[in-house]
Design a protein around this motif. Structure first.
Motif, PDB file in Angstrom:
ATOM      1  N   PHE A   1      17.191 -72.756 -30.845  1.00 26.03           N
ATOM      2  CA  PHE A   1      18.386 -72.672 -29.951  1.00 26.03           C
ATOM      3  C   PHE A   1      18.915 -71.631 -30.137  1.00 26.03           C
ATOM      4  CE2 PHE A   1      17.304 -77.199 -30.649  1.00 26.03           C
ATOM      5  CZ  PHE A   1      17.328 -77.644 -29.321  1.00 26.03           C
ATOM      6  N   SER A   2      19.379 -70.607 -29.390  1.00 26.39           N
ATOM      7  CA  SER A   2      20.248 -69.543 -29.286  1.00 26.39           C
ATOM      8  C   SER A   2      21.411 -69.719 -29.860  1.00 26.39           C
ATOM      9  CB  SER A   2      20.039 -68.632 -28.157  1.00 26.39           C
ATOM     10  OG  SER A   2      18.826 -68.518 -27.462  1.00 26.39           O
ATOM     11  N   SER A   3      22.089 -70.775 -29.536  1.00 22.32           N
ATOM     12  CA  SER A   3      23.457 -71.343 -29.922  1.00 22.32           C
ATOM     13  C   SER A   3      23.494 -71.610 -31.453  1.00 22.32           C
ATOM     14  CB  SER A   3      23.935 -72.411 -29.033  1.00 22.32           C
ATOM     15  OG  SER A   3      23.037 -73.559 -29.121  1.00 22.32           O
ATOM     16  N   HIS A   4      22.147 -71.948 -32.070  1.00 23.62           N
ATOM     17  CA  HIS A   4      22.169 -72.569 -33.407  1.00 23.62           C
ATOM     18  C   HIS A   4      22.458 -71.434 -34.407  1.00 23.62           C
ATOM     19  CE1 HIS A   4      21.698 -75.282 -36.612  1.00 23.62           C
ATOM     20  NE2 HIS A   4      21.061 -76.030 -35.957  1.00 23.62           N
TER      21      HIS A   4
ATOM     22  N   GLY B   1      15.937 -61.662 -26.105  1.00 23.43           N
ATOM     23  CA  GLY B   1      16.619 -62.609 -25.357  1.00 23.43           C
ATOM     24  C   GLY B   1      18.076 -62.444 -24.974  1.00 23.43           C
ATOM     25  N   ARG B   2      18.363 -62.824 -23.478  1.00 23.83           N
ATOM     26  CA  ARG B   2      19.708 -62.566 -23.510  1.00 23.83           C
ATOM     27  C   ARG B   2      20.592 -63.657 -24.247  1.00 23.83           C
ATOM     28  NH1 ARG B   2      22.216 -63.278 -17.186  1.00 23.83           N
ATOM     29  NH2 ARG B   2      24.132 -62.630 -17.663  1.00 23.83           N
ATOM     30  N   SER B   3      20.254 -64.883 -24.182  1.00 19.56           N
ATOM     31  CA  SER B   3      21.125 -65.704 -24.818  1.00 19.56           C
ATOM     32  C   SER B   3      21.183 -65.719 -26.421  1.00 19.56           C
ATOM     33  CB  SER B   3      20.432 -67.390 -24.336  1.00 19.56           C
ATOM     34  OG  SER B   3      19.343 -67.522 -25.096  1.00 19.56           O
TER      35      SER B   3
ATOM     36  N   GLY C   1      18.974 -58.156 -25.212  1.00 22.13           N
ATOM     37  CA  GLY C   1      19.196 -59.074 -24.251  1.00 22.13           C
ATOM     38  C   GLY C   1      18.706 -58.663 -22.887  1.00 22.13           C
ATOM     39  N   TYR C   2      18.455 -57.331 -22.562  1.00 27.41           N
ATOM     40  CA  TYR C   2      18.009 -57.173 -21.004  1.00 27.41           C
ATOM     41  C   TYR C   2      16.523 -57.039 -20.950  1.00 27.41           C
ATOM     42  CZ  TYR C   2      22.999 -57.351 -20.065  1.00 27.41           C
ATOM     43  OH  TYR C   2      24.226 -57.596 -19.458  1.00 27.41           O
ATOM     44  N   ARG C   3      15.950 -57.357 -19.972  1.00 32.18           N
ATOM     45  CA  ARG C   3      14.508 -57.518 -19.831  1.00 32.18           C
ATOM     46  C   ARG C   3      13.639 -56.087 -20.144  1.00 32.18           C
ATOM     47  NH1 ARG C   3      10.625 -60.973 -15.791  1.00 32.18           N
ATOM     48  NH2 ARG C   3      11.636 -62.433 -16.618  1.00 32.18           N
ATOM     49  N   ARG C   4      14.228 -55.267 -19.385  1.00 29.57           N
ATOM     50  CA  ARG C   4      13.713 -53.744 -19.581  1.00 29.57           C
ATOM     51  C   ARG C   4      13.761 -53.344 -21.308  1.00 29.57           C
ATOM     52  NH1 ARG C   4      15.393 -48.938 -16.026  1.00 29.57           N
ATOM     53  NH2 ARG C   4      14.219 -50.222 -14.547  1.00 29.57           N
TER      54      ARG C   4
ATOM     55  N   ASN D   1       5.131 -56.158 -39.356  1.00 34.08           N
ATOM     56  CA  ASN D   1       6.490 -55.494 -40.072  1.00 34.08           C
ATOM     57  C   ASN D   1       7.439 -56.276 -39.299  1.00 34.08           C
ATOM     58  OD1 ASN D   1       5.124 -53.560 -41.547  1.00 34.08           O
ATOM     59  ND2 ASN D   1       4.792 -52.281 -39.853  1.00 34.08           N
ATOM     60  N   PHE D   2       7.410 -57.259 -38.549  1.00 34.02           N
ATOM     61  CA  PHE D   2       8.371 -57.726 -37.835  1.00 34.02           C
ATOM     62  C   PHE D   2       8.367 -59.271 -37.646  1.00 34.02           C
ATOM     63  CE2 PHE D   2       7.937 -53.495 -36.156  1.00 34.02           C
ATOM     64  CZ  PHE D   2       9.292 -53.085 -35.937  1.00 34.02           C
ATOM     65  N   LEU D   3       9.692 -59.757 -37.511  1.00 31.75           N
ATOM     66  CA  LEU D   3       9.647 -61.250 -37.082  1.00 31.75           C
ATOM     67  C   LEU D   3      10.566 -61.172 -35.959  1.00 31.75           C
ATOM     68  CD1 LEU D   3       9.848 -64.285 -39.390  1.00 31.75           C
ATOM     69  CD2 LEU D   3      10.794 -64.260 -37.120  1.00 31.75           C
ATOM     70  N   PRO D   4      10.132 -61.240 -34.815  1.00 34.56           N
ATOM     71  CA  PRO D   4      10.875 -61.627 -33.572  1.00 34.56           C
ATOM     72  C   PRO D   4      11.488 -63.018 -33.272  1.00 34.56           C
ATOM     73  CG  PRO D   4       8.605 -60.186 -33.061  1.00 34.56           C
ATOM     74  CD  PRO D   4       8.822 -60.939 -34.393  1.00 34.56           C
ATOM     75  N   ILE D   5      12.587 -62.858 -33.076  1.00 36.63           N
ATOM     76  CA  ILE D   5      13.316 -64.334 -32.883  1.00 36.63           C
ATOM     77  C   ILE D   5      13.530 -64.514 -31.483  1.00 36.63           C
ATOM     78  CG2 ILE D   5      15.278 -65.876 -33.893  1.00 36.63           C
ATOM     79  CD1 ILE D   5      15.159 -64.097 -36.318  1.00 36.63           C
ATOM     80  N   VAL D   6      13.014 -65.186 -30.681  1.00 35.79           N
ATOM     81  CA  VAL D   6      12.969 -65.229 -29.244  1.00 35.79           C
ATOM     82  C   VAL D   6      13.466 -66.626 -28.671  1.00 35.79           C
ATOM     83  CG1 VAL D   6      11.052 -63.516 -29.272  1.00 35.79           C
ATOM     84  CG2 VAL D   6      10.548 -65.874 -29.028  1.00 35.79           C
ATOM     85  N   THR D   7      13.654 -66.483 -27.389  1.00 39.61           N
ATOM     86  CA  THR D   7      14.390 -67.492 -26.450  1.00 39.61           C
ATOM     87  C   THR D   7      12.832 -68.244 -26.096  1.00 39.61           C
ATOM     88  OG1 THR D   7      14.083 -66.022 -24.494  1.00 39.61           O
ATOM     89  CG2 THR D   7      16.242 -66.498 -25.677  1.00 39.61           C
TER      90      THR D   7
END
Length: 445
Positions: A245-248, A270-272, A295-298, A314-320
């Motif tokens: 949850f982005s809010s968490h 992700g935007r949220s 946050g923005y798609r591009r 080398n990364f850990l993306p945290i995504v919506t």
């Protein structure tokens, strides 16, 4: 003094919460929320430009026309916390009321963002920030609003209490009893017990997990589970993705810390994700200041291309996309619509449970299947709920000893467990235990 409670939204479903309490001539509205599933079921719908009546007809926001049956003036609109099912309709409905929106600083910042994005209505309600433990006077007849600190899956959540000459109205959405939260103070059970001794006329309670036995664990339990899962991947040389949850904010903070522990660079995509974490930093929450947020798609596509070029290991993306939302980033990754390439053995961590609603359950199932078709290994439900299970409900009833109870935040089947446990405590359905639906008014005094 007459006390009436209008159960406007959230009494037939999980979502679109809204309740109004009239004490004499003074009215306080608690929550104005969105039922997100009613929006997600439509493709490419943009609520910002929609009229409130169309959203009411869709079942997406509360039908507040019953407010005309309450004889009094609205003195305050009080969101309990920043989840959309509690604040998502403020931009559509608040302009109808000559009253301020009163919330904790984080919640008010999120409400302000929602109002700025609104395209149909121009709500100019005053926004007032109030901390847990503080109070404000409501009207001229001896009523007072108090914020009691609670713990939930979002920071700065409170249970508002309207103190009236006839006793307190405790609006109990949403919380768990967490004595060791990752961010913020523990739930203020001492104050709840004091309020119980002072006299509670009515307790409105969140029944999300009322059919589940036992106790809801602390956020620290989820943190240690997450630590164990990520540390077990320390030697993996492929992609690791995480979604929550982005809010968490507490969970996102844990993900950032553990990513760095295993020598990966966390990046919020992700935007949220950008909205909630950026807001947390803005209000001074203890949150990593140097994490990249996109946050923005591009810009997201550019970030994903950079990750592929520099090495996924080398990364850990945290995504919506933890609910399988069709347009969220993780779902688009699962469909192969981004620059990011999943390979057999890559790890995907869902640090969130599916919201118990058919639309979400179906979307999440589909997203996990698509990830599996690309060979990804899915780790589901590395999570603890933000809502009370049955033992927590017993604890709250023992603390508050309310004269009346109104179950909320569920449908009839979801209320059944709460009816059983309240009956065990001596409450009787139809006498002091009131099962209701959207659009009703209950007269208590």
């Amino acid at each position: 003094m007459e006390i009436e409670i209008a159960t406007i939204g959230g009494y037939e479903e999980v979502g679109r919460q809204m309740t109004a309490v009239r004490a004499g001539d003074d009215i306080v509205i608690f929550d104005m929320g969105l039922n997100l599933s009613k929006v997600l079921i439509h493709d490419n719908i943009q609520t910002e430009g929609m009229h409130s009546l169309d959203l009411i007809d869709m079942g997406a926001i509360p039908d507040d026309r019953i407010m005309s049956d309450l004889e009094g003036d609205v003195r305050a609109i009080v969101p309990t916390h920043g989840h959309l099912d509690h604040i998502g309709a403020i931009s559509k409905l608040a302009h109808r009321y000559d009253a301020p929106v009163v919330g904790t600083p984080f919640t008010i910042e999120l409400v302000s963002d929602e109002l700025q994005e609104e395209q149909k209505f121009n709500a100019d309600n005053e926004l007032i920030k109030m901390e847990a433990g503080e109070t404000m006077t409501i009207g001229d007849h001896g009523c007072e609003l108090e914020f009691v600190n609670v713990t939930h899956s979002i920071i700065q959540a409170i249970n508002p209490v309207l103190h009236t000459p006839e006793g307190a109205i405790v609006y109990g959405l949403d919380k768990r009893i967490d004595h060791t939260p990752v961010i913020g103070d523990p739930i203020d059970m001492d104050r709840f017990r004091e309020i119980g001794r002072e006299g509670v006329l009515c307790y409105i309670e969140d029944c999300t997990n009322a059919n589940k036995k036992g106790r809801t664990p602390s956020e620290n339990v989820a943190r240690e589970h997450l630590r164990d899962v990520l540390y077990s991947m320390e030697d993996y040389d492929g992609a690791i993705l995480a979604s929550t949850f982005s809010s968490h904010i507490a969970r996102v903070k844990s993900l950032i810390e553990f990513a760095r522990d295993i020598d990966r660079t966390p990046i919020l995509l992700g935007r949220s994700m950008e909205t909630y974490s950026g807001t947390a930093k803005r209000v001074g929450v203890d949150f990593p200041s140097d994490v990249e947020m996109v946050g923005y798609r591009r810009s997201i596509e550019q970030a994903l291309e950079r990750i592929m070029n520099d090495g996924k290991e080398n990364f850990l993306p945290i995504v919506t996309g933890h609910q399988g939302e069709p347009r969220a980033l993780l779902t688009r990754m699962a469909r192969g619509e981004t620059e990011f390439e999943l390979e057999p053995g890559d790890k995907v961590i869902y640090s969130a449970r599916v919201i118990p609603e058919p639309t979400n359950e179906g979307q999440r199932y589909q997203a996990e299947k698509l990830l599996g078709m690309q060979g990804a290994r899915v780790y589901s439900d590395i999570h603890v709920s933000g809502h009370l299970c049955q033992e927590g409900h017993y604890t709250m009833l023992d603390a508050l000893q309310p004269e009346n109870i109104i179950p909320a935040h569920q449908d009839l089947s979801g209320f059944s467990g709460y009816v059983d446990l309240a009956s065990d405590q001596g409450y009787t359905l139809g006498r002091d235990l009131h099962i209701t639906s959207n659009g009703n008014i209950i007269q208590l005094n």
